[in-house]
Design a protein around this motif. Sequence first.
Motif, short mmCIF file in Angstrom:
data_model
loop_
_atom_site.label_atom_id
_atom_site.label_comp_id
_atom_site.label_asym_id
_atom_site.label_seq_id
_atom_site.Cartn_x
_atom_site.Cartn_y
_atom_site.Cartn_z
N ALA A 92 32.59 45.28 47.14
CA ALA A 92 32.57 44.32 46.04
C ALA A 92 32.18 42.94 46.56
CB ALA A 92 33.95 44.27 45.39
N ASP B 49 38.24 46.90 38.92
CA ASP B 49 37.06 46.90 39.79
C ASP B 49 36.47 48.31 39.91
OD1 ASP B 49 35.26 45.64 41.91
OD2 ASP B 49 36.21 47.27 43.04
N ASP C 108 31.68 40.47 41.42
CA ASP C 108 32.54 41.59 41.02
C ASP C 108 33.99 41.13 40.85
OD1 ASP C 108 30.52 43.62 41.11
OD2 ASP C 108 30.66 43.60 43.29
#
Length: 332
Positions: free
Chosen positions: A314, A181, A318
């Motif tokens: 996020a 991420d 994502d």
Amino acid sequence: MKNFKNRKKIRLAIIGCGNIAKFHIKSFKKLGVNFSHCASSFNSKTLSKFAKKHDIKNIWNDPFKLAKASIHWDGLVLSPKTEAIPELLDILIRQKKPILVEKPVSIGTKYLKKFRTSRNNLVQVAYNRRFYPTILRAKEFIDHSKNQILCKMILPEKVNNNKNLLKKFSKIFENSSHGIDLLHFLFGKLTIKHVSKINFNSLDSGRAVILSNGKNHTCILIINSNSPDNFSIELEDGNQRLLIQPFERLQIFQGIKIEDPTKKYPLRKYSPNIVENKNIFEFNKKITGIKPGFYSQSLNFCDLILTRKNKFGADLKDAYEAQKLLEDIMLS
């Protein structure tokens, strides 16, 4: 002060009373925001003790009823075991209120693929390392550089010897997704250029990967499973080198320091010259005593509740992208 007063009016609920829940509660309390409702698994034997410890007045023995009772809360933190998240999250999304859900949401893309083409701005995924000051400094380093960036990331994680690859690499899909991420957060969409398997002691244990993005930045990713190593990320732009190792410490180097030979060490020494050297708590004293990343993550979620805008957190797309990239790397 106005935002602080507005935050104090927020009504929060939480589902899940495991170890991570206490960190969420502590960081929100630091912002002056308290939880008024909580639930865990059906008829949980530990929920009453958890509620008493954290001064939560309303206990729900059925997490699904709390999820549907959105009239009682303005935002909800969803932090049960990973396998319990999808069914609850589907209910919560229908409430059309802000949700902070624990990463990685789901192992693999089977559940997450339905979010691959659109973003739900009301769901923030708790990839808290996005909010580390060290990572935000790295993003600043990339955004302000006019040169191509060479990135190297090392993600050590434990693996077991299981014929089912998804189960074998489950720790990578759950924990190393943090690093994946971060690559998306720092560089945007990434394309895999090359993957090599790493085999130690006849065990398929890791990968060496080359990735690139649309701006020709290059990332070398090493997933060195079972290695006695720390997470690290290095960024070079031809002028400076930024090193984060582990997540909580940042150093920036520029040029080489030369030390002449001495009697004690009769060789010339060359070492990188440090121009910036900080640990995570030197960036912001407010986060002292709070699990790193959680203070700013909680602040971002409060802003999401008040403004309906997710600035840095996020989202479910994502979360899908992180799992999809790991599938392409580890299962192909």
